[in-house]
Design an enzyme around this catalytic site. Structure first.
Site: not given
Length: 722
Positions: A574, A659, A694
């Site tokens: 991330s 995501d 995610h």
């Protein structure tokens, strides 16, 4: 003319893979050609600067992705992502036996039939348990005593049937113990649907409520609950909605709308159960509204007027609120105020600001106050006797560890329940008597097959950054290694949002440590390990410190003889994936291989697009590129924009098609551009999970399939074949 992507088809890959007998795979895998994404020049102009994005076409809207009939662009994008998945499978085919071995090791350490430590709430003991072979938890309770009959609240294994992805959150029982609210997401898009279950009948009541944050807060009347509705485009938590049982959810009216697009909102209840609390927060500012939980039809009132740059959290006990705030206190201080006079001018200091210690939170008891702090990269826990004023710290006996308050619902108690772990100590739950200072271990994570922490060494190391700042690292390895540069080493980093990367026990990591790997966590600036200034020095116009700190830590491991450049690997996800993207542009020579998970790499383009989830709420983290100075600074480090014609290390990149936090097209575009620009023959592969977002795959065991593949990526490059 119909556009065509030039890549090897999945069928061709299958032929190639099957043609490679085990003895010939090493020779043949280099001949497998990667997908080549088509270039379509797209101009992006801002602040008088024009960039050409040749892969902008990979961006799809939710409508395109979800349409039953796929348009040409959607088909082209999906074909490209599938081709990359096929290429990954073909290039790593020779590691499949290793992947399977590592996977079996990992799940073999998990105690299949397991149960959490029960806690008492409103007359019931609550706990979570797992059954052998099952992927998901079973939420349970027992009335009055642990010897009572078990009542199953939710068996998530049953709910998850038929779903490739399934997540439950926000379990909350009404004050009369009869109703359970919970929420599910079966798409991995952070859009949760709320359900209410009557625990007396086992039946669902009312209609499900979609597009929520997933959390429900009950009023004390057992008839009214509040939930947070999302903006359907940006997914920003925007409205607080009140619902009364027996009424049509379509007629629910918001009691609050957060109109500032840089803020998010939500609702909770104080530990005292006296107040409902609406919170609003951005990166640098937050505020609250409160309402007596006995009068849910009433109007919420402001706790204290919103003031930019002022952050605080509130807890309630007796007739006053405790306020942890950065008001005139960079590392935060503790204030208190009567619950009838809560505005800022009534706050009185209880614990003063300290330059060397960050106050992170409190836990209130009738006679004791527990204060959680950070200093010198460690968590601290301080106990204050509210009657005598005497104070003491808990001692944990390790150089690097993580400690945190667990579930403490009772005010009138001498027992503090807390969790403890380190890189060598499995997750442990303790009860600590704050009066006698005695502690009792209630449960420690069992590692099936046996685990001896004495076989491993953990250390706290300090690297020196270019500006002279000392950067802490937490490190673990199996005892007996030599500091002669021979050890394969994996270094992890994050360094954003003030989120600290605390060291904790992770049993899958044993598969790396037992094969000779050293594992290090670089506590780079951008987190809060060293206090609030540590965060300030790793954001906005100081963001590059995060990257140079990580590089300094990497160089330190080499200089101290732990490893060498041909044995050093890096990992981040991330915002930590942004870190990975930056370091491979800046110092690709330092690393043998890099894993970038769901990486935030197209910084400028994403931050210019306010329709993308999270963008507006993060202007205070990265800057607003509509501002010339911010635009130019972000452009200098944005990994996608800074890809250049140079050698890059071996790389694996991961993403999820659904995501909503880092959209799949960022890593996809980045990989395509890297393929176009890089001058080496090193491995570059990308895995897109077409069913998740995610957080990746769900399921207690299934999640480790992807991890085993990632570990095999590192092990194979390190020359470890089994």
């Amino acid at each position: 003319m119909k556009q065509v992507i030039r890549f090897i088809t999945p069928l061709m890959l299958g032929i190639i893979a099957s043609a490679c007998a085990p003895g010939r795979q090493e020779d043949k895998k280099e001949d497998i050609k990667p997908p080549v994404a088509e270039k379509k020049a797209h101009e992006l102009t801002a602040n008088g600067n024009t960039r050409i994005d040749n892969y902008y076409w990979m961006k799809l809207t939710d409508e395109q992705k979800n349409a039953e009939q796929k348009d040409e662009q959607t088909t082209q994008v999906i074909n490209y992502l599938n081709a990359e998945n096929d290429y990954l499978k073909a290039r790593m085919a020779h590691t499949e036996a290793l992947q399977e071995k590592v996977y079996n090791e990992i799940i073999g350490r998990i105690k299949q039939t397991d149960e959490s430590v029960p806690y008492l709430d409103n007359g019931y003991w609550y706990y979570t348990r797992y059954e052998e072979g099952q992927e998901y938890p079973i939420y349970c309770r027992k009335k009055g005593s642990l010897q009572s009959a078990e009542e199953i609240l939710l068996n998530v294994n049953e709910l998850a049937k038929g779903h490739s992805y399934y997540s439950i959150r926000g379990l909350n029982v009404s004050e009369d113990n009869n109703l359970l609210a919970y929420a599910e997401d079966s798409v991995s898009r952070r859009r949760y649907t709320i359900y209410v279950k009557d625990l007396r009948t086992g039946k669902l009541v009312e209609n499900p409520i979609p597009n929520t944050e997933g959390y429900v807060t009950w009023a004390n009347d057992n008839k009214t609950y509040f939930y947070t509705m999302k903006d359907s485009v940006t997914l920003r938590s925007r409205w607080i909605i009140r619902h009364k049982l027996g009424t049509d959810t379509k007629t629910d009216i918001p009691v609050f709308e957060e109109k500032d697009e840089t803020f998010y909102t939500g609702i909770t209840k104080t530990k005292s159960k006296k107040f409902l609390v609406i919170w609003s927060g951005s990166t640098l500012t937050n505020d609250y509204q409160i309402l007596n939980a006995n009068t849910p039809e009433g109007a919420f009132k402001s706790f204290s007027a919103r003031k930019r740059g002022v952050e605080y959290s509130i807890d309630h006990y007796g007739d006053k609120f405790y306020v942890v705030t950065n008001l005139d206190a960079q590392n935060f201080r503790l204030m208190e105020t009567p619950d009838s006079k809560t505005s800022i001018e009534n706050w009185k200091e209880k614990i003063a600001h300290r330059q060397d210690t960050l106050l992170t939170g409190i836990e209130i008891f009738k006679d004791y106050l527990v204060v959680t702090e950070r200093a010198k990269a460690n968590n601290l826990m301080r106990i204050i006797d509210q009657n005598t004023g005497k104070k003491h710290y808990l001692d944990f006996g390790e150089a690097a560890y993580t400690v945190y308050p667990a579930i403490n619902l009772e005010f009138n108690s001498e027992l503090l329940r807390y969790g403890y772990t380190s890189l060598t100590t499995p997750n442990s739950t303790y009860d600590y008597n704050m009066r006698t200072k005695e502690k009792k271990l209630l449960k420690q994570q069992e590692v099936v097959g046996g685990y001896n922490p004495d076989n491993y060494q953990t250390e706290r190391l300090w690297a020196t950054a270019a500006d002279g700042t000392e950067i802490p690292m937490s490190i673990v390895y199996k005892k007996g290694i030599k500091k002669d540069g021979s050890n394969p080493t994996l270094i992890y980093g994050y360094g954003s949002y003030g989120s600290s990367s605390d060291p904790y026990f992770y049993s899958p990591l044993l598969s790396m440590l037992d094969r000779g790997f050293v594992y290090a966590i670089a506590h780079v600036r951008g987190g809060q390990e060293m206090g609030r200034q540590w965060y300030e020095d790793g954001k906005m116009f100081k963001k590059k410190n995060t990257f140079t700190d990580f590089i300094a830590c990497s160089e330190f491991l080499i200089d101290e003889g732990y490893t060498t450049t041909d044995k050093l690997f890096a990992n981040g996800g991330s915002a930590g994936g942004l870190l990975m993207g930056a370091i491979v542009n800046m110092r690709p020579d330092l690393y043998k291989g890099v894993l970038a998970e769901v990486p935030f790499v197209d910084v400028v383009t994403t931050m210019l697009d306010e329709s993308i989830p999270l963008t507006t709420g993060e202007f205070d983290e990265w800057g607003n590129p509509k501002n010339q100075e911010s635009y130019m600074y972000m452009l200098e480090y944005s990994p996608y924009d800074q890809v250049k014609a140079q050698n890059y290390p071996n790389m694996m990149v991961t993403t999820g098609f659904h995501d909503s936090q880092v959209q799949y097209w960022e890593p996809a575009k980045w990989v395509a551009k890297l393929r176009e620009m890089k001058t080496d023959n090193n491995l570059l592969v990308m895995r897109t999970n077409m069913e998740t977002g995610h957080g990746g795959t769900t399921g207690r065991f299934r999640v480790y399939k992807e991890l085993a593949q990632e570990y095999a990526f590192f092990l194979d490059l390190a020359g470890i074949k089994n």
